[in-house]
Write an enzyme that holds these catalytic residues in place. Structure first.
Site: not given
Lengths: 426, 286, 184
Positions: C149-150
């Site tokens: 999710h970065g």
């Protein structure tokens, strides 16, 4: 229960639910308002006790499955892992192992009660047959479960029982190979037995629902065997039966707890703490106590196929019982002669159990050597089991059908309430 | 009324009888019955005797473990509650210095993550007791073909396990005249077996017991007990039997204690339910 | 049977009964049964907690000479990845420079390493968002970048951007020598 329901939903929510899914009505009609004969004795509490046993076995079993490994190389150690490392694992495993025995104690009392009070007679034949199906499923589940710890008794029990099917002509060997998934009991056998052991209790629960359904259609039998005729004969299930069942369950739990906490291995066999070894058979193979009478019948017959048929026949007798009994009187309370034969039957089953735990050639009276009758000494457990087995079958196939036609019965009361009231006056 | 009571009693007796058959040992045993020992862990309030477990562990470590593995017991177990080296100061047995020191005395197999070669490292508390032989074949080869059984659950894998173990270790006797015992085997009246084929005397008087592959393992003074207890053969046999029972059933203390609480609760519940039942049924004839 | 309505109920007309005492015994029995059932639940819940052998899982020792400067080695510890990173002087400087930058989970670089051994950063390699393993050297801060999710971590393992709420966790560890560390 047929007939009209007396359930009246009191709140808005229960009214709303009742018109969509009348589950509260069902529960109310089955367990609150359900009319029970007022004269039920403690033998009638075993139905509730059996539901408790099934619940205990399912819950402890699901939890054990979370920690158990169904693999021939790991199974034994995974059970020991449960006993040593898992939090309360020892308690859960001992409860499950002894729970099986408790379940069978309760089911035998329940069945003998049905036998004594004629609970299998019309209109309760289907109720009885469903009960017999549950008993068969219980035996299958108990056997499959005993294999899972993968000790010596597990392995050799599985070998002996699966080999029963090899007695069948022509298809026998193919069936055993199919059951094993190999050429002997091995890892594939353990895996499928675990799968089935997990499945069958839910099948049992399903048949229990049918059993209770059938019960609620025909109503409970009672010690007099006379159907309730008026309001005076019955009491509502709650609180009368609930509190009595609860009390009986609590007493039963005391016995259960004594086994779990103080005698946890007394009903098992020491050899099952030796890991399974396919090349060494233990000196004495005995099944769990609840199979002993049938095991004794198997060994009483010198022929392999006939022995297997006799063993299954002994169970089949229970299925046929509703149509073997010709008596017009339901309860043995009013059948003095039948009562005598009944207790002899209980005795024969116990003697068979005793014989099943002994070696066939052991002497019944130690030290007394007589002569050889056909194949062995009459003073041996094999002959004792033959006599007991003969009586066992005679009870179902001869005594029960004939006695009903010829016996002299004592007077049966008009209603359930009358003997109770009379007793009070006297 | 009496009849009714009698028949009820008969049912109960019949089932009690059936139950007792189930647990009963099969007959046709030819070995001598092991004498009954009064162990501290017997009875509903029984507990392991820690000093005895420590002595028993010493016997196992110095004598038995030369041939018998104990693969299900980890070093950390020795310091668990109820175990031989439990110390309330170290509720986590992995911190117990005695246990750590015992573990550090052993080398266990490992893999060198650099080279992938098998290597050895000192054991830690999480490791399991080290087996004396690599595998079953090695064990048999060193013991004249006999396999010394793993001792983890031995005390539960024999009927009346602790009594049996004590009797075997303590009970070696010279073979009676007329009994042929193969070289490397030993006569023991408590060991199960059938010796009719190696018996030259009266066929109706075959000696009880069997031949065992284990030479008499203990004698007076085999080990020196740290607590000063006199190290007789019987003392060693009794202590090692108790230790093996602990190894087989380490939760026994906990089980007995919880059992007492559960039974008290159930008796209380049954009493309450009895009064509740009597109240509900007070005005109903039945 | 079917035309039977249930009739008998507890007869209320017995004056000798004290209703409160009568009810008390039922309430006590029900309460005792319910209490027992609730206590029975505990063993069934507790059996899902880590077992004694899991709790006793050994600590690991690691030879630091295996990690070159500017590199990281990932080992498995208690079933999870453990990052052992040998930071370059530039990476240490970058981490220390940001000590007072605004962060979600503010921490000083010095508190995340052992004094005198600043080049060794030892972290549990699971993203504090939802447990993925961040990739080495990714993201705007050159620390780690979580592919799921970065989330982006800096060279001290502090969360700088993305959905993760906390810095990468520090295990308990101690240096046995200059080249040997014991984790757990």
């Amino acid at each position: 229960m047929s007939g009209h329901s007396t359930y009246t939903p009191k709140t808005g929510l229960t009214r709303w639910l009742d018109s969509r899914l009348p589950i509260l009505r069902l529960a109310h009609d089955s367990f609150v308002d359900y009319p029970t004969p007022r004269n039920l004795n403690y033998f009638w509490t075993f139905g509730g006790i059996l539901s408790l046993c099934l619940g205990v076995q399912i819950i402890t079993g699901i939890v054990l499955a979370m920690n158990y490994t169904a693999n021939a190389a790991l199974a034994f150690n995974s059970v020991e892992h449960i006993m040593r490392d898992v939090n309360y694992g020892w308690l859960i495993r001992y409860a499950h192992a002894n729970g099986a025995s408790m379940f069978f104690i309760a089911v035998y009392v329940h069945m003998l009660r049905g036998l004594y009070y004629g609970s299998y007679k019309a209109p309760r034949e289907v109720l009885w047959l469903l009960g017999c199906v549950i008993y068969l499923l219980m035996m299958a589940t108990g056997f499959l479960g005993y294999v899972l710890p993968w000790g010596q008794m597990s392995f050799w029990g599985a070998t002996v029982i699966t080999n029963l099917f090899s007695a069948l002509p022509l298809v026998g060997p193919s069936i055993t190979t199919w059951l094993w998934g190999g050429f002997a009991v091995d890892n594939p056998t353990l895996n499928r037995f675990f799968s089935l052991h997990y499945l069958l209790p839910f099948v049992i629960a399903g048949v229990v629902v049918l059993h209770v359904w059938a019960l609620h259609v025909v109503g409970q039998n009672n010690p007099t065997g006379v159907e309730p005729k008026s309001k005076a004969d019955v009491l509502p299930f709650t609180p009368y039966a609930t509190v009595k069942d609860g009390f009986a369950m609590s007493l039963f739990m005391i016995m259960f707890a004594v086994f779990v906490f103080y005698l946890p291995n007394s009903l098992g066999h020491a050899d099952n703490y030796i890991p399974a070894n396919p090349i060494v058979t233990p000196a004495h193979i005995v099944p769990e106590w609840y199979f002993l009478p049938f095991y004794a019948i198997l060994r009483a017959v010198p022929d392999k196929l006939m022995g297997v048929l006799a063993m299954f026949g002994a169970i089949a007798c229970f299925f046929a019982l509703p149509w073997l009994d010709t008596s017009k009187v339901r309860s043995m309370r009013y059948r003095p002669t039948a009562r005598l034969y009944f207790w002899l039957f209980v005795l024969s089953a116990c003697v068979l159990g005793l014989c099943g735990a002994r070696l066939p050639d052991d002497q019944v009276i130690p030290g007394l050597k007589t002569f050889t009758l056909i194949d062995s000494d009459p003073n041996s457990f094999v002959w004792l089991s033959r006599i007991a087995a003969l009586y066992y079958f005679a009870y179902f196939l001869l005594i029960t059908p004939i006695l009903g036609l010829v016996e002299k019965t004592s007077p049966v009361p008009e209603t359930i309430a009358s003997p109770a009231l009379n007793a009070k006056k006297a | 009324m009496t009849l009714k009571l009698l028949s009820k009693a008969a049912v109960l007796a019949a089932f009690a009888g059936l139950l007792s058959f189930g647990g009963a040992v099969m007959a046709a045993t030819t070995e001598a019955e092991a004498p009954k020992t009064q162990f501290s862990f017997e009875g509903p309030f029984g507990k392991f005797d820690q000093a005895q477990l420590q002595r028993g562990y010493k016997v196992y470590r110095e004598v038995c473990s030369a041939c018998h593995s104990m693969s299900l017991v980890a070093f950390r177990n020795l310091g668990d509650k109820g175990g031989p080296f439990y110390d309330p100061k170290y509720p986590n047995s992995n911190d117990n210095p005695v246990v750590k020191a015992i573990a550090a005395d052993y080398m266990v197999d490992d893999i060198d993550t650099e080279t992938g070669d098998p290597s050895k490292r000192p054991a830690v508390t999480a490791d399991y007791l080290v087996a004396p032989f690599k595998n079953e074949y090695a064990a048999r080869a060193s013991n004249g073909g006999a396999l010394p059984p793993d001792m983890s659950v031995l005390a539960k894998a024999r009927e009346r396990g602790p009594d049996y173990i004590r009797a075997i270790v303590n009970g070696y006797k010279a073979a009676p005249a007329g009994l042929t015992v193969a070289p490397g085997k030993y006569y023991n009246p408590y060991f199960p077996g059938d010796m009719s084929s190696s018996w030259k005397g009266d066929p109706n008087d075959v000696p009880e017991g069997g031949v065992i592959g284990m030479p008499p393992p203990l004698r007076d003074g085999s080990v020196t007990f740290d607590d000063g207890t006199k190290s007789t053969l019987d003392q060693q046999a009794t202590d090692v039997a108790a230790f093996l029972m602990w190894a087989a059933e380490p939760k026994l203390n906990e089980r007995h204690q919880l059992g007492a609480a559960v039974l008290i609760y159930l008796l209380l519940l049954s009493t309450l339910l009895w009064f509740s039942y009597k109240t509900v049924w007070k005005h109903e004839s039945h | 049977m079917s035309n039977l309505a249930v009739g008998a109920t507890i007869d209320p007309g017995h004056a000798s009964d004290d209703p409160s005492r009568r009810d008390f015994i039922h309430i006590a029995a029900i309460a005792a049964a319910a209490g027992g059932a609730a206590s029975v639940a505990w063993p069934f819940i507790d059996q899902m907690n880590p077992a004694a052998d899991t709790l006793a899982l050994a600590s690991v020792e690691f030879d630091l000479t295996k990690v070159m400067e500017g590199m990281q080695v990932t080992i498995k510890w208690r079933g999870k990845p453990l990052f052992i990173r040998n930071r370059s002087a530039a990476e240490i400087a970058a981490a220390q420079k940001d000590d007072n930058a605004p962060m979600k989970d503010p921490a000083k670089d010095a508190d995340r390493v052992k004094a005198g051994k600043e080049q060794w950063l030892i972290l549990i390699g699971t993203c504090t968002h939802l447990g993925c393993v961040p990739t080495f050297g990714g993201g705007d801060w050159g620390g780690w970048f979580c592919p799921c999710h970065g989330s982006q971590y800096d060279t001290a393992g502090r969360i700088r951007k993305g959905p993760a709420p906390l810095n990468l966790a520090l295990p308990d560890y101690a240096f046995l020598s200059d080249t040997k560390v014991k984790i757990g």
